[in-house]
Design an enzyme around this catalytic site. Structure first.
Site, PDB file in Angstrom:
ATOM      1  N   HIS A 113       0.822  -1.213   0.000  1.00 19.42           N
ATOM      2  CA  HIS A 113       0.000   0.000   0.000  1.00 19.42           C
ATOM      3  C   HIS A 113       0.855   1.261   0.000  1.00 19.42           C
ATOM      4  CE1 HIS A 113       0.259   1.052   4.387  1.00 19.42           C
ATOM      5  NE2 HIS A 113       0.346  -0.251   4.559  1.00 19.42           N
ATOM      6  N   ASP A 137       6.130   2.044   7.081  1.00 26.19           N
ATOM      7  CA  ASP A 137       4.869   1.341   6.816  1.00 26.19           C
ATOM      8  C   ASP A 137       4.054   2.220   5.871  1.00 26.19           C
ATOM      9  OD1 ASP A 137       2.383   0.112   6.887  1.00 26.19           O
ATOM     10  OD2 ASP A 137       1.967   0.648   8.960  1.00 26.19           O
ATOM     11  N   GLU A 140      -5.174   1.526   2.702  1.00 24.33           N
ATOM     12  CA  GLU A 140      -5.013   0.415   3.634  1.00 24.33           C
ATOM     13  C   GLU A 140      -5.068   0.884   5.074  1.00 24.33           C
ATOM     14  OE1 GLU A 140      -2.973  -2.416   6.275  1.00 24.33           O
ATOM     15  OE2 GLU A 140      -2.408  -0.335   5.816  1.00 24.33           O
ATOM     16  N   HIS A 159       4.190   2.924  13.399  1.00 24.35           N
ATOM     17  CA  HIS A 159       3.339   4.105  13.433  1.00 24.35           C
ATOM     18  C   HIS A 159       3.867   5.185  14.385  1.00 24.35           C
ATOM     19  CE1 HIS A 159      -0.630   2.586  11.440  1.00 24.35           C
ATOM     20  NE2 HIS A 159       0.451   2.284  10.742  1.00 24.35           N
TER      21      HIS A 159
END
Length: 389
Positions: free
Chosen positions: A72, A189, A223, A324
Site C-alpha cells: 500500500h 509502513d 489500507e 506508526h
C-alpha cells in the site's frame, strides 16, 4: 534455489524517493503517478482504478491461477477537525496512531490555495509559560494543534489562507539511512514494502525470468483506514501475498533481520498452504525467517477477503520497531522480503486445482490430522526417575 539477487542500492533509492512524496490516506494521487512511472520504467503496463489503486501484470506461462503481490502507498496522517479561536487547526488522526508521536512533528496542511508548512504542538508547549503543566497535560488528539507558519492568529485569518475543516495533513518522514543498514523514518509502513516489491520486480526483469503464472503487482491507496485491496483483486488471482510491516516489540517474534511470516492477524489465520509454502521457500533458498502472530493488526489481505475475493492469502513482513511512531527497520529485512517475493513468483504451482474458481473435489488440498508420533528417550528413567524409598 529460485531467489534472485536484489539490488539494495535500487531498493534504497526507491524508498528514499517514496518517502519524499507525502501520501496520507486520501491524498495519494502524486505517489500513485510516480509508482506508475516506475512500473512503466520496468516494462509493465499500468491500470488505475477510479481512485488511483494500481494494477500491473507481468505475464507468465498461464493466465489461470495468477499470483498477486500487494503493498500500500498510503500512510497515516491527520485531518483538520476545527479551527481554534487562536487560528490554529485542531486535528484528528487519519489511520491509527498516537498523538504522542504527533507532538513536535513538522507537517504540511493542504488547503484549497496550496500547502502550508507547520508544526503540531501540545496546547501547552512553552515551559516558560506553563511550567510543569507541559508535562502533566494529557496526551491526546484533543490536546494538540497545528501551528501554521503563516500570519494567522484568528479563525478569520486562517480562512483567508484557505485552510478549513477537512483539509488533510501530511507528517514529515524525517528519514535517516545509516551506514550500518538501519533506516529510521516515519512512514516506513508501507513505503518500505513498496520499495521491496519494486526491487523484486526489478530483479525479475533484469534476469528475464519466466514465471509459471501471471504475477499481478498491486498497490493500494487506503489500507491505513481498512479499505486496502477491496476493489483491486481480479478473479484470475488465486494467491495473494501482502507485503507490510511486522512489529518488533515485547511479546512479538518479529525481527528487524530476515523475513517475518505472519501466521495470523486480528482477522484470523492466513492460508495454511500458502503460508507453509513461504516457509519452505525460505528454507530452500537460505532466507532467514521467523513466524509471528499479530493481535492488533490487519493488512491488505483482510480487505480483499472481506470484499469477497476467493484467494489464498499470506503476509510477509519486515520487522519495524515502533510502528506508526518513529519507525526503524534494517535493510537486511527488506532485501530478505524481496528475495522471498522472487522465489515465490518463480516457484512451481503446487495446487493446480486453484486454476479454477470452482470445481469438484479432485486435487483438493490435505491437512494432516493424525496424532504425531511421539518418540521417548531410550532411557526412560532419565525422564521419570524412580521415587526414592
Amino acid at each position: 534455489m529460485n531467489r534472485l539477487p536484489i539490488d539494495t542500492k535500487y531498493l534504497s533509492n526507491v524508498l528514499s524517493e517514496l518517502l519524499d512524496i507525502p501520501s496520507p490516506t486520501g491524498y495519494t494521487d502524486t505517489i500513485t503517478m510516480r509508482v506508475a512511472d516506475m512500473l512503466d520504467e520496468l516494462g509493465l503496463n499500468v491500470e488505475l482504478t477510479r481512485r488511483g489503486a494500481i494494477r500491473a501484470i507481468r505475464r507468465g506461462r498461464d493466465i489461470r491461477g495468477a499470483r498477486a503481490i500487494v503493498t500500500h502507498l498510503d500512510t497515516i496522517g491527520a485531518i483538520v477537525k476545527s479551527i481554534r479561536p487562536n487560528g490554529r487547526p485542531s486535528l484528528v488522526p487519519v489511520g491509527t496512531w498516537s498523538a504522542r508521536f504527533a507532538e513536535g512533528a513538522r507537517a504540511t496542511v493542504f488547503s484549497r490555495k496550496g500547502g502550508y508548512r507547520g508544526t503540531i504542538l501540545p496546547l501547552k508547549s512553552s515551559g516558560h509559560t506553563f511550567n510543569d503543566e507541559i508535562d502533566s497535560q494529557p496526551v491526546s488528539w484533543d490536546n494538540v494543534e497545528l501551528r501554521i507558519d503563516a500570519l494567522t492568529r484568528s479563525p478569520e485569518e486562517t480562512d483567508r489562507l484557505g485552510v478549513e475543516v477537512g483539509d488533510l495533513v501530511a507528517i514529515d518522514p524525517q528519514p535517516e539511512f545509516l551506514p550500518n543498514g538501519f533506516i529510521v523514518s516515519r512512514h516506513l509502513d508501507n513505503k518500505a514494502g513498496v520499495a521491496a516489491g519494486l526491487a523484486a520486480l526489478s530483479a525479475m526483469q533484469q534476469e528475464e525470468v519466466e514465471t509459471p503464472v501471471d504475477i499481478h503487482w498491486l498497490f493500494t491507496i487506503a489500507e491505513e483506514v481498512g479499505v486496502g485491496a477491496a476493489s483491486i483483486v481480479s478473479n484470475d488471482v488465486a494467491s495473494l501475498l501482502a507485503i507490510d510491516n511486522g512489529t518488533t516489540a515485547p511479546g512479538q517474534n518479529s525481527d528487524e533481520f530476515g523475513v517475518t511470516i505472519a501466521m495470523a492477524d486480528q482477522t484470523g489465520p492466513f492460508d495454511y498452504h500458502l503460508s507453509k509454502k513461504l516457509v519452505e521457500l525460505c528454507v530452500e533458498n537460505d532466507i532467514r525467517y521467523q513466524k509471528d502472530v499479530f493481535r492488533y493488526y490487519r493488512s491488505d489481505s483482510a480487505s480483499a477477503l472481506e470484499a469477497g475475493a476467493d484467494v489464498r492469502t499470506a503476509l510477509a513482513t519486515f520487522g519495524v520497531d515502533s510502528s506508526h511512531g518513529y519507525e526503524r527497520i534494517h535493510l537486511h529485512a527488506l532485501r530478505s522480503v524481496a528475495e522471498l517475493v522472487t522465489a515465490f513468483c518463480i516457484s512451481p504451482v503446487a495446487i493446480e486445482r486453484d486454476f479454477y474458481k470452482r470445481t469438484d473435489t479432485t486435487g483438493f488440498t490435505d491437512q494432516p490430522i493424525d496424532q504425531a508420533e511421539q518418540r521417548l528417550p531410550r532411557d526412560v528413567s532419565r525422564v521419570h526417575p524412580p521415587k526414592s524409598e
